[in-house]
Motif scaffolding. Structure first.
Motif, PDB file in Angstrom:
ATOM      1  N   GLN A  55      -1.429  -3.019  -6.193  1.00 44.44           N
ATOM      2  CA  GLN A  55      -2.582  -3.418  -5.560  1.00 44.44           C
ATOM      3  C   GLN A  55      -3.603  -4.014  -6.628  1.00 44.44           C
ATOM      4  O   GLN A  55      -4.214  -5.269  -6.209  1.00 44.44           O
ATOM      5  N   ASN A  56      -3.681  -3.595  -7.723  1.00 46.50           N
ATOM      6  CA  ASN A  56      -4.531  -4.181  -8.679  1.00 46.50           C
ATOM      7  C   ASN A  56      -4.227  -5.734  -9.400  1.00 46.50           C
ATOM      8  O   ASN A  56      -4.788  -6.281  -9.779  1.00 46.50           O
ATOM      9  N   ASN A  69       0.943  -1.091   0.101  1.00 49.59           N
ATOM     10  CA  ASN A  69       0.034   0.108  -0.148  1.00 49.59           C
ATOM     11  C   ASN A  69       0.824   1.309   0.049  1.00 49.59           C
ATOM     12  O   ASN A  69       0.307   2.336   0.016  1.00 49.59           O
ATOM     13  N   GLU A 111      -0.865   1.874  -6.735  1.00 47.27           N
ATOM     14  CA  GLU A 111      -2.185   1.467  -6.998  1.00 47.27           C
ATOM     15  C   GLU A 111      -2.107   0.217  -8.087  1.00 47.27           C
ATOM     16  O   GLU A 111      -3.071  -0.647  -7.992  1.00 47.27           O
ATOM     17  N   SER A 151       2.654   6.782  -6.534  1.00 48.64           N
ATOM     18  CA  SER A 151       1.251   6.495  -5.797  1.00 48.64           C
ATOM     19  C   SER A 151       0.455   5.745  -6.995  1.00 48.64           C
ATOM     20  O   SER A 151      -0.239   4.940  -6.385  1.00 48.64           O
ATOM     21  N   ASP A 152       0.577   6.100  -8.083  1.00 48.56           N
ATOM     22  CA  ASP A 152      -0.013   5.480  -9.097  1.00 48.56           C
ATOM     23  C   ASP A 152       0.315   3.783  -9.539  1.00 48.56           C
ATOM     24  O   ASP A 152      -0.204   3.011  -9.555  1.00 48.56           O
TER      25      ASP A 152
END
Length: 268
Positions: A176-177, A70, A173, A169-170
């Motif tokens: 996480q995907n 995260n 993400e 930050s992208d």
């Protein structure tokens, strides 16, 4: 350049009075370009920041898998070890790769061993050594002219696609995907990979809504998608080269290993 030393904030603890943590200057490949005010400290010039080695608490933090996925682990460690970076989440992902290598070099030394098994017949697992200092030395600085000229593409239907370097930050993400992608259906896997491309598309004909861009990417012909992917590769031809050539211990043939900079595996 001479080492700098990190001050110890708790001056009341006598055990800390003789602790001096050395840091070294590193210049990120972006040169600090493209960052809005507040991402880097005002003392930073030309993208040169001081990196301090990790402490015990930093090493425990950077090995927290959930925190790595995260992003919080990297953010916390950067706050303590690279204090001139104020918003690590807004750093370009390629700068973060460079700084993770610099941090590992400062904390564990210049050489890193990886176990790898070549794909030759009857190959065995062997240890191969990466030179982090050489990777840092040969990191390709960004060419602002090239980045601008390669940051847009016009498709056969005259739609204009504006691209952007991915920020950390992208990237988090995206990680996480991608978590558990091997257990997803084929269609879900395709959607996940297309979403990864959507992160580097700034806009299409001025529209920047990511969900709209994602649906559009799913609809366009494969040839157009490949053109966008090729343009993304041109925009990404800077930063640290993570591949290194080795000679197989078994067949004596040359091959390349791509060192994983993904912090989930890089520090664990």
């Amino acid at each position: 350049m001479a080492d700098v030393y990190k001050p110890i904030e708790n001056n009341t603890n006598p055990l800390l009075q003789k602790v001096r943590i050395p840091g070294v200057h590193f210049r990120v490949p972006s040169g600090g370009l493209y960052y809005p005010e507040g991402v880097l400290d005002v003392s930073v010039t030309n993208g040169e920041v001081v990196v301090f080695p990790m402490s015990t608490i930093d090493e425990l933090t950077i090995r927290n898998v959930d925190g790595l996925i995260n992003g919080t682990a990297v953010y916390e460690v950067f706050e303590r070890c690279i204090p001139q970076i104020k918003r690590p989440d807004q750093l370009l992902a390629r700068d973060v790769d460079y700084l993770l290598i610099a941090l590992k070099k400062m904390s564990y030394g210049n050489l890193v061993e990886f176990e790898y098994q070549h794909n030759c017949e009857e190959a065995k697992t062997h240890k191969y050594t990466f030179n982090l200092g050489e990777m840092i030395r040969t990191a390709q600085p960004v060419d602002p002219t090239s980045l601008v000229s390669n940051s847009a593409i016009t498709l056969p239907n005259d739609q204009r696609v504006e691209l952007k370097p991915i920020i950390y930050s992208d990237f988090v993400e995206m990680l996480q995907n991608l978590k558990g992608i091997e257990d997803k259906s084929e269609n879900d896997m395709k959607d996940t990979l297309i979403k990864a491309t959507a992160y580097v598309v700034q806009s299409v004909d001025g529209i920047s809504n990511r969900e709209h861009i994602f649906e559009w990417l799913k609809t366009i012909p494969r040839e157009w998608f490949n053109s966008i992917s090729g343009a993304v590769d041109k925009c990404s031809s800077w930063g640290v080269k993570t591949t290194q050539s080795f000679v197989c211990e078994d067949c004596k043939q040359s091959f390349e290993i791509d060192m994983p900079i993904n912090p989930v595996t890089f520090f664990t």
